[in-house]
Design a protein around this motif. Structure first.
Motif, PDB file in Angstrom:
ATOM      1  N   LYS A 107       0.957  -1.229  -0.082  1.00  0.00           N
ATOM      2  CA  LYS A 107      -0.084  -0.026   0.040  1.00  0.00           C
ATOM      3  C   LYS A 107       0.950   1.228  -0.148  1.00  0.00           C
ATOM      4  CE  LYS A 107      -2.242   1.658   3.790  1.00  0.00           C
ATOM      5  NZ  LYS A 107      -3.070   1.837   4.534  1.00  0.00           N
ATOM      6  N   LYS A 108       2.236   1.247   0.837  1.00  0.00           N
ATOM      7  CA  LYS A 108       3.001   2.235   0.667  1.00  0.00           C
ATOM      8  C   LYS A 108       3.562   2.612  -0.734  1.00  0.00           C
ATOM      9  CE  LYS A 108       4.445   2.201   5.547  1.00  0.00           C
ATOM     10  NZ  LYS A 108       5.363   1.839   6.580  1.00  0.00           N
ATOM     11  N   HIS A 109       3.762   1.492  -1.313  1.00  0.00           N
ATOM     12  CA  HIS A 109       4.287   1.782  -2.832  1.00  0.00           C
ATOM     13  C   HIS A 109       3.310   2.464  -3.624  1.00  0.00           C
ATOM     14  CE1 HIS A 109       8.039  -0.232  -2.410  1.00  0.00           C
ATOM     15  NE2 HIS A 109       7.701  -1.275  -1.782  1.00  0.00           N
ATOM     16  N   VAL A 110       2.121   2.178  -3.547  1.00  0.00           N
ATOM     17  CA  VAL A 110       0.924   2.564  -4.069  1.00  0.00           C
ATOM     18  C   VAL A 110       0.835   3.931  -3.726  1.00  0.00           C
ATOM     19  CG1 VAL A 110      -1.628   2.305  -4.527  1.00  0.00           C
ATOM     20  CG2 VAL A 110      -0.262   0.285  -4.526  1.00  0.00           C
ATOM     21  N   ILE A 111       0.735   4.386  -2.760  1.00  0.00           N
ATOM     22  CA  ILE A 111       0.765   5.599  -2.312  1.00  0.00           C
ATOM     23  C   ILE A 111       1.818   6.551  -2.953  1.00  0.00           C
ATOM     24  CG2 ILE A 111       0.981   7.364  -0.358  1.00  0.00           C
ATOM     25  CD1 ILE A 111      -0.613   5.197   1.383  1.00  0.00           C
ATOM     26  N   ARG A 112       3.021   6.149  -2.977  1.00  0.00           N
ATOM     27  CA  ARG A 112       4.235   6.689  -3.572  1.00  0.00           C
ATOM     28  C   ARG A 112       4.081   7.007  -4.963  1.00  0.00           C
ATOM     29  NH1 ARG A 112       8.989   3.424  -3.290  1.00  0.00           N
ATOM     30  NH2 ARG A 112       8.856   3.165  -5.498  1.00  0.00           N
ATOM     31  N   PHE A 113       3.253   5.878  -5.876  1.00  0.00           N
ATOM     32  CA  PHE A 113       3.172   6.157  -7.159  1.00  0.00           C
ATOM     33  C   PHE A 113       2.204   7.119  -7.601  1.00  0.00           C
ATOM     34  CE2 PHE A 113       4.224   1.163  -7.683  1.00  0.00           C
ATOM     35  CZ  PHE A 113       5.563   1.455  -7.949  1.00  0.00           C
ATOM     36  N   LEU A 114       1.177   7.104  -6.433  1.00  0.00           N
ATOM     37  CA  LEU A 114       0.225   8.095  -6.916  1.00  0.00           C
ATOM     38  C   LEU A 114       0.333   9.465  -6.580  1.00  0.00           C
ATOM     39  CD1 LEU A 114      -2.966   6.037  -4.767  1.00  0.00           C
ATOM     40  CD2 LEU A 114      -2.952   6.656  -7.135  1.00  0.00           C
ATOM     41  N   GLU A 115       1.384   9.665  -5.563  1.00  0.00           N
ATOM     42  CA  GLU A 115       1.942  11.024  -5.217  1.00  0.00           C
ATOM     43  C   GLU A 115       2.902  11.421  -6.194  1.00  0.00           C
ATOM     44  OE1 GLU A 115       1.971  10.867  -0.117  1.00  0.00           O
ATOM     45  OE2 GLU A 115       3.813  10.409  -1.557  1.00  0.00           O
ATOM     46  N   LEU A 148      -7.536   4.267   0.382  1.00  0.00           N
ATOM     47  CA  LEU A 148      -6.856   5.394  -0.420  1.00  0.00           C
ATOM     48  C   LEU A 148      -7.927   6.617  -0.922  1.00  0.00           C
ATOM     49  CD1 LEU A 148      -4.534   3.172  -2.499  1.00  0.00           C
ATOM     50  CD2 LEU A 148      -3.940   4.418  -0.434  1.00  0.00           C
ATOM     51  N   LYS A 149      -9.011   6.334  -0.310  1.00  0.00           N
ATOM     52  CA  LYS A 149     -10.123   7.113  -0.916  1.00  0.00           C
ATOM     53  C   LYS A 149     -10.030   8.660  -0.720  1.00  0.00           C
ATOM     54  CE  LYS A 149     -13.337   7.208   3.103  1.00  0.00           C
ATOM     55  NZ  LYS A 149     -13.027   5.947   3.912  1.00  0.00           N
ATOM     56  N   ASP A 150      -9.122   9.028  -0.055  1.00  0.00           N
ATOM     57  CA  ASP A 150      -8.669  10.563   0.287  1.00  0.00           C
ATOM     58  C   ASP A 150      -7.639  10.927  -0.861  1.00  0.00           C
ATOM     59  OD1 ASP A 150     -10.536  10.581   2.278  1.00  0.00           O
ATOM     60  OD2 ASP A 150      -8.975  10.452   3.735  1.00  0.00           O
ATOM     61  N   MET A 151      -7.163   9.896  -1.443  1.00  0.00           N
ATOM     62  CA  MET A 151      -6.238  10.364  -2.541  1.00  0.00           C
ATOM     63  C   MET A 151      -6.213   9.681  -3.842  1.00  0.00           C
ATOM     64  SD  MET A 151      -2.822   8.145  -0.796  1.00  0.00           S
ATOM     65  CE  MET A 151      -1.693   9.233  -1.435  1.00  0.00           C
ATOM     66  N   ALA A 152      -7.214   8.778  -4.117  1.00  0.00           N
ATOM     67  CA  ALA A 152      -7.437   8.270  -5.296  1.00  0.00           C
ATOM     68  C   ALA A 152      -8.779   7.945  -5.783  1.00  0.00           C
ATOM     69  CB  ALA A 152      -6.252   6.882  -5.442  1.00  0.00           C
ATOM     70  N   VAL A 153      -9.014   7.916  -6.884  1.00  0.00           N
ATOM     71  CA  VAL A 153     -10.187   7.384  -7.530  1.00  0.00           C
ATOM     72  C   VAL A 153     -10.085   5.994  -8.278  1.00  0.00           C
ATOM     73  CG1 VAL A 153     -11.342   9.606  -7.585  1.00  0.00           C
ATOM     74  CG2 VAL A 153     -10.048   9.010  -9.394  1.00  0.00           C
ATOM     75  N   SER A 174      -5.324  16.768  -5.945  1.00  0.00           N
ATOM     76  CA  SER A 174      -5.015  17.212  -4.762  1.00  0.00           C
ATOM     77  C   SER A 174      -3.816  16.269  -4.016  1.00  0.00           C
ATOM     78  CB  SER A 174      -6.021  17.323  -3.682  1.00  0.00           C
ATOM     79  OG  SER A 174      -6.700  15.916  -3.538  1.00  0.00           O
ATOM     80  N   THR A 175      -3.597  15.162  -4.348  1.00  0.00           N
ATOM     81  CA  THR A 175      -2.727  14.354  -4.057  1.00  0.00           C
ATOM     82  C   THR A 175      -1.287  14.726  -4.522  1.00  0.00           C
ATOM     83  OG1 THR A 175      -4.248  12.354  -3.920  1.00  0.00           O
ATOM     84  CG2 THR A 175      -1.996  11.811  -3.956  1.00  0.00           C
ATOM     85  N   VAL A 176      -1.315  14.775  -5.980  1.00  0.00           N
ATOM     86  CA  VAL A 176      -0.077  15.348  -6.377  1.00  0.00           C
ATOM     87  C   VAL A 176       0.425  16.793  -6.346  1.00  0.00           C
ATOM     88  CG1 VAL A 176       0.958  15.297  -8.967  1.00  0.00           C
ATOM     89  CG2 VAL A 176      -0.999  13.949  -8.465  1.00  0.00           C
TER      90      VAL A 176
END
Length: 197
Positions: A107-115, A148-153, A174-176
């Motif tokens: 999940k941390k990796h996914v968050i990093r990709f999204l950011e 991840l609903k606060d940072m991704a769709v 907003s995430t980026v």
């Protein structure tokens, strides 16, 4: 300014038309004249005669500093490329019976990709008898989407393809933005932010 086609335009003596529609250095319409006369105007100004619309009847030529024009076009293209945001789709693979530690790490990796502004394709890989329980994979995807609903769709809803189940998520603007602002703040000091990655 006129955009230059991929093919280099004809300049000065290369222009073969007998008559041309002439545009002055300042953009002033100077009417139709013989190509020799147009060349004379360009020569007197110490500039080039450039054929900017060869297919017009008669062709349109402009008096300009072609070297300077080409340089400015190259700078504009470089800026456009720099400002272009390249969106990639990264992939993260999960197993239906993933443990809590692995789930958190992935999940941390996914968050990093999204950011970083990338879309992420989440793949649940089923093996053997796991195929009988697609609901386990679906619950992982739903849990991840909820976390991840606060940072991704969700861009592509979960679907089964062969032995894999896929879902694509995309970052919210907003995430980026948050990540870029954090990077700007971190980059103010000379050596700050170098070993962040």
């Amino acid at each position: 300014m006129f955009a230059i086609a991929a093919k280099e335009p004809r300049l000065n003596e290369q222009i073969t038309a007998r008559e041309v529609r002439l545009i002055g250095y300042d953009g002033e319409q100077m009417g139709i004249c013989a190509v020799e006369e147009a060349q004379h105007v360009a020569d007197n100004a110490g500039l080039d005669l450039v054929e900017i619309a060869p297919n017009a009847k008669p062709p349109v030529c402009r008096v300009m500093d072609y070297g300077k024009f080409k340089y400015e076009q190259a700078i504009k293209q470089k800026q456009a490329r720099k400002n272009q945001t390249k969106i990639e789709t990264k992939e993260m693979k999960f197993r239906p019976k993933i443990d809590v530690g692995d789930y958190t790490t992935k999940k941390k990796h996914v968050i990093r990709f999204l950011e970083q502004g990338n879309k992420v394709k989440i793949t649940i890989m089923f093996r053997g008898r796991e195929m009988a329980h697609p609901d386990q994979g679906l619950s992982i995807l739903e849990r991840l989407a909820d976390d991840l609903k606060d940072m991704a769709v969700i861009e592509a809803q979960p679907k089964m393809e062969g032995r894999n189940m896929h879902m694509v998520i995309a970052p919210l603007p907003s995430t980026v933005k948050k990540k870029k602002e954090a990077a700007k703040k971190g980059g103010k000091g000379k050596n700050q932010g170098k070993d962040e990655e």
